[in-house]
Design an enzyme around this catalytic site. Structure first.
Site: not given
Length: 432
Positions: A86, A110, A122, A206, A237, A365
């Site tokens: 992820k 994380k 990533k 976030t 954001n 997510s």
């Protein structure tokens, strides 16, 4: 230079030789620091230093003028012991394999820090998307998705938006993957438009996570949010959403820096007006209700809370020695260098590290992924309640670990997360 991070096994990849100040070098130093707190699991620590899979792809597209250009793309799966990969996809002219490796590793940590059933991954393309037309951007996205389609999937690796990518790009990725597998697969990406299986609350998640962890940290160190001065680097954001919540809690944003420049107002910037200006002018520079200062002077601004929410490697030793803040909330990934971490700790500046502070995005997510599988969607209030609960509980566990071992929150976060990752590795064993 020799790579001293792997005394027994050598470098992760023969063509990646990180310096101590590179993203991957920073990550490796963080792993080194946590090993003494892993107990018997330390025998598996090299697992954390070796990405499971790194894919480099050529992304050729025909430009609007008829020429053909080639762009280099990456997808790195750092660790899949706890579940599918992820992590986001970024489009940026300075994207490198080493950077993507580090970002994928931080995603592993994380996800484990907030106890999500994901590994870390990533992706990125070395490109300036601002130089592409909308049609060229779509071609780039679809070709990249096809190239990495070998290793992504709802149960394999789930991309999401990151720097310079958004819901539209996720829609193109989802559609391309779906066409290639012959069935609509909404769960292959997150951060999609709401009407294509996206989740309410995802855009601001976030930033909300930054606020929630910041609120809890401020309470624990006796820093009242009422009247607290906030300095913000990055006004996308993440930064803007966190800033709005701090202002709603009684704080005031006294400085904002983005790619266009830095503006300050000791009495507090009007975020709504600043947002409108940034949208119209392409950045915060020139905002009439704020004074423009030199970008380097941003690190000297008197504030209580600093939120670096731009790119990695922003706080070095020199800047760490100058910061006026009591609390640093890492909205960006890897904004603080390891030696700068030591300086901040010595000065009594509390850092809430990226791997917990900005985990709100991947948490929602996860909610989106779950909702796509069940075809049952929650309200935004339900999303926020679930998010807040997970973030508060995760930070509480980390804080207890920090107190127990008398270590920083960053090392404590790695201790909790890496313990979970390596326990999964140990219990799964090695195949064959």
């Amino acid at each position: 230079m020799a790579n001293e991070a792997f005394p027994s096994t050598g470098s992760t990849l023969s063509y990646v030789q990180p310096s101590s100040h590179s993203p991957w070098g920073t990550y490796l130093s963080q792993v080194d620091r946590v090993v003494p707190y892993l107990g018997p699991l330390a025998r598996w620590a090299d697992t954390l230093r070796h990405p499971k899979r790194a894919l480099i792809v050529d992304v050729p597209i025909e430009m609007d003028d008829g020429t053909v250009r080639h762009f280099e793309g990456y997808r790195v799966q750092h660790n899949l012991s706890r579940g599918p990969g992820k992590g986001g996809v970024r489009y940026h002219p300075q994207v490198t394999l080493e950077e993507v490796m580090a970002l994928s590793a931080w995603m592993t940590v994380k996800n484990a820090a907030v106890n999500l059933p994901f590994g870390g991954a990533k992706g990125g393309i070395r490109v300036d998307p601002k130089q592409l037309s909308l049609k060229e951007l779509e071609k780039l996205t679809r070709r990249y998705t096809s190239e990495i389609g070998l290793i992504i999937g709802p149960q394999q690796d789930i991309p999401a938006p990151d720097v310079n990518t958004n819901a539209q790009i996720m829609a193109w990725m989802m559609d391309t993957y779906s066409m290639n597998v012959g069935a609509t697969a909404t769960g292959v990406v997150t951060g999609k438009p709401i009407h294509l299986g996206g989740s309410l609350g995802r855009v601001k998640a976030t930033g909300r996570g930054v606020f929630v962890t910041g609120r809890e940290a401020a309470r624990r160190i006796g820093l009242p949010l009422e009247g607290a001065r906030v300095a913000l680097q990055g006004f996308g954001n993440v930064g803007s959403s966190a800033a709005e919540l701090f202002v709603a809690a009684g704080g005031r944003v006294v400085a904002v820096q983005d790619h266009s420049g830095t503006v300050i107002n000791p009495h507090g910037l009007d975020l709504a007006a600043l947002s409108r200006h940034a949208q119209e002018a392409g950045g915060v520079a020139g905002f009439r209700d704020g004074e423009r200062i030199d970008n380097e002077a941003f690190w000297d601004v008197a504030c209580d809370i600093l939120i670096p929410a731009a790119l990695e490697g922003q706080i070095d030793v020199a800047r760490a020695q100058r910061l006026k803040a009591r609390l640093v909330l890492e909205g960006a990934n890897g904004p603080t260098m390891s030696d700068a971490d030591d300086v901040l700790a010595e000065r009594g500046v509390l850092v809430v590290p990226d791997v917990i502070c900005n985990a709100g995005g991947v948490t929602v997510s996860y909610f989106e992924w779950v909702q796509d599988f069940s075809s049952f969607f929650w309200t935004e209030d339900e999303i926020n309640v679930r998010l807040d609960k997970i973030m508060v509980e995760a930070l509480g566990k980390i804080w207890d670990t920090a107190d127990q071992h008398r270590i920083t929150l960053r090392t404590a976060t790695f201790a909790v997360a890496c313990g979970r990752i390596l326990m999964a590795r140990q219990e799964r064993g090695l195949y064959p």
